[in-house]
Design a protein around this motif. Sequence first.
Motif, PDB file in Angstrom:
ATOM      1  N   ASP A   1       0.699  -1.191  -0.126  1.00  0.00           N
ATOM      2  CA  ASP A   1      -0.033   0.108   0.054  1.00  0.00           C
ATOM      3  C   ASP A   1       0.851   1.265   0.092  1.00  0.00           C
ATOM      4  O   ASP A   1       2.275   1.230   0.034  1.00  0.00           O
ATOM      5  N   SER A   2       0.198   2.527  -0.068  1.00  0.00           N
ATOM      6  CA  SER A   2       0.983   3.530  -0.049  1.00  0.00           C
ATOM      7  C   SER A   2       1.863   3.818   1.260  1.00  0.00           C
ATOM      8  O   SER A   2       2.620   4.629   0.906  1.00  0.00           O
TER       9      SER A   2
ATOM     10  N   GLY B   1       0.683  -6.400   6.562  1.00  0.00           N
ATOM     11  CA  GLY B   1       0.655  -5.356   7.677  1.00  0.00           C
ATOM     12  C   GLY B   1       2.164  -4.901   8.056  1.00  0.00           C
ATOM     13  O   GLY B   1       2.135  -4.121   8.554  1.00  0.00           O
ATOM     14  N   ARG B   2       3.013  -5.934   7.642  1.00  0.00           N
ATOM     15  CA  ARG B   2       4.297  -5.419   8.055  1.00  0.00           C
ATOM     16  C   ARG B   2       5.064  -4.539   6.961  1.00  0.00           C
ATOM     17  O   ARG B   2       4.747  -4.773   5.671  1.00  0.00           O
ATOM     18  N   ARG B   3       5.880  -3.591   7.500  1.00  0.00           N
ATOM     19  CA  ARG B   3       6.601  -2.709   6.579  1.00  0.00           C
ATOM     20  C   ARG B   3       7.804  -3.336   5.594  1.00  0.00           C
ATOM     21  O   ARG B   3       8.144  -4.566   6.147  1.00  0.00           O
TER      22      ARG B   3
ATOM     23  N   ALA C   1      10.593  -0.520  -4.879  1.00  0.00           N
ATOM     24  CA  ALA C   1       9.385  -0.236  -4.585  1.00  0.00           C
ATOM     25  C   ALA C   1       8.998   1.331  -4.578  1.00  0.00           C
ATOM     26  O   ALA C   1       8.045   1.625  -4.912  1.00  0.00           O
ATOM     27  N   ARG C   2       9.839   1.956  -4.055  1.00  0.00           N
ATOM     28  CA  ARG C   2       9.674   3.482  -3.934  1.00  0.00           C
ATOM     29  C   ARG C   2       9.760   4.324  -5.209  1.00  0.00           C
ATOM     30  O   ARG C   2       8.985   5.187  -5.418  1.00  0.00           O
ATOM     31  N   ARG C   3      10.635   3.623  -6.325  1.00  0.00           N
ATOM     32  CA  ARG C   3      10.565   4.076  -7.521  1.00  0.00           C
ATOM     33  C   ARG C   3       9.217   4.026  -8.210  1.00  0.00           C
ATOM     34  O   ARG C   3       8.682   4.813  -8.886  1.00  0.00           O
ATOM     35  N   ALA C   4       8.717   2.672  -8.009  1.00  0.00           N
ATOM     36  CA  ALA C   4       7.578   2.460  -8.764  1.00  0.00           C
ATOM     37  C   ALA C   4       6.547   3.047  -8.056  1.00  0.00           C
ATOM     38  O   ALA C   4       5.414   3.670  -8.736  1.00  0.00           O
ATOM     39  N   ALA C   5       6.428   3.499  -6.658  1.00  0.00           N
ATOM     40  CA  ALA C   5       5.499   4.331  -6.104  1.00  0.00           C
ATOM     41  C   ALA C   5       5.197   5.627  -6.672  1.00  0.00           C
ATOM     42  O   ALA C   5       4.304   6.387  -6.459  1.00  0.00           O
ATOM     43  N   ASN C   6       6.408   6.186  -7.144  1.00  0.00           N
ATOM     44  CA  ASN C   6       6.578   7.575  -7.732  1.00  0.00           C
ATOM     45  C   ASN C   6       5.989   7.359  -9.234  1.00  0.00           C
ATOM     46  O   ASN C   6       6.288   8.478  -9.916  1.00  0.00           O
TER      47      ASN C   6
ATOM     48  N   VAL D   1      -0.151  -0.795  -9.918  1.00  0.00           N
ATOM     49  CA  VAL D   1      -1.195  -1.450 -10.475  1.00  0.00           C
ATOM     50  C   VAL D   1      -2.515  -1.421 -10.209  1.00  0.00           C
ATOM     51  O   VAL D   1      -3.633  -1.955 -10.543  1.00  0.00           O
ATOM     52  N   GLY D   2      -2.919  -0.748  -8.954  1.00  0.00           N
ATOM     53  CA  GLY D   2      -4.293  -0.535  -8.120  1.00  0.00           C
ATOM     54  C   GLY D   2      -4.439   0.936  -7.872  1.00  0.00           C
ATOM     55  O   GLY D   2      -3.715   1.827  -8.581  1.00  0.00           O
ATOM     56  N   ASP D   3      -5.294   1.042  -6.931  1.00  0.00           N
ATOM     57  CA  ASP D   3      -5.518   2.267  -6.626  1.00  0.00           C
ATOM     58  C   ASP D   3      -4.673   3.119  -5.571  1.00  0.00           C
ATOM     59  O   ASP D   3      -4.004   2.270  -5.002  1.00  0.00           O
ATOM     60  N   ASN D   4      -4.680   4.220  -5.502  1.00  0.00           N
ATOM     61  CA  ASN D   4      -3.972   4.965  -4.598  1.00  0.00           C
ATOM     62  C   ASN D   4      -2.589   4.601  -4.288  1.00  0.00           C
ATOM     63  O   ASN D   4      -2.007   4.201  -2.960  1.00  0.00           O
TER      64      ASN D   4
END
Length: 348
Positions: free
Chosen positions: A21-22, A46-48, A63-68, A96-99
Amino acid sequence: MSTPDAERWLEALPAPVIGLDSGERIRFVNAAAAELLAAVGRGLLGRRLDEIFGNDAPILGLARRAANGVAVAEADVTLAGPGFALGRATVSAGQVGDNGYVALVITHAPRARVAPLATAMNSATRTLAHEVRNPLAGIRAAAQLISRGADDEASALATLICDEVDRIHRLTDRIDPLGSFHPPRFEPFNIHEALDRVRKLIGSSSPDVMIRERYDPSLPPVRGDLDQLIQAFLNIAKNAVEALGEQQDGEIAIITAYRPGVRFRSAASGAARAQLEVQIVDNGPGLHPDVADRLFEAFASTKSGGMGLGLTVSADIVARHDGRIEVDSVPGRTAFKILLPIDPEDHP
């Protein structure tokens, strides 16, 4: 695509998939990921991600590059963390999903039980093809009922629905476990036959968009797979419609012409072949700078919930036809130019 829909799609992959998630917390793992990460210990959900792999882990950076909004893939990534080491793998990451939902797909070479990413994607494609076929019969039957006693306009739309259902069914019947689509079934046809279908589909789904046609009626046939090329053009045209958004004067032009002085060498035959050109042009804001250089990569999308696969599929289909796609974009005009070889029997 909503996050639940994305998760159902990702669950079908035999390769390990982790959904974040975000907040970089693990929201989803498929069965292969749960097996791969069994050594991590207590529950994953639930774990980071940094709690599991560490603050400096390469997978965290991906993961952080993809989040951007940057779809990435990197080979030889170390998969290790406090108390475990899983070797090295190729990791692909994209939204691939929302938010801001991010999926990490892991190709873990040292373990034979994990399929390569291409095999995983093809498995998911077959699963989706099966799911798509299920409602087609019902859609077609409903369209046939609508056409009975309907006026001419409604009857024409019902016929269009039936034709499109039949085309989708043919495509899904031809999913190839080793390469998504079977090689094209080459037959000569007039390119305007494919473009007329695209125009009707776009016109019925986006009636507020002005569609203009400028066809060269003298063009000779192309030799290709009609169903697949309809899909390629349709994906590009849908992309153009989405680029227009709520623009009041949104307009799409579909243009065909002979490309004089241009001959590309066919990979199959080695012969240099004359080309015709199809342009799909919109008057939208132009390409987003984040994806301008990555248009045809999977996950390269700025649309909310988009998976960025439509143009990837189009590029693959055009390449299978020994064609190429060129893109010119400035604010107010984006043109996708699809070059296809003319049937050599008509233009030696």
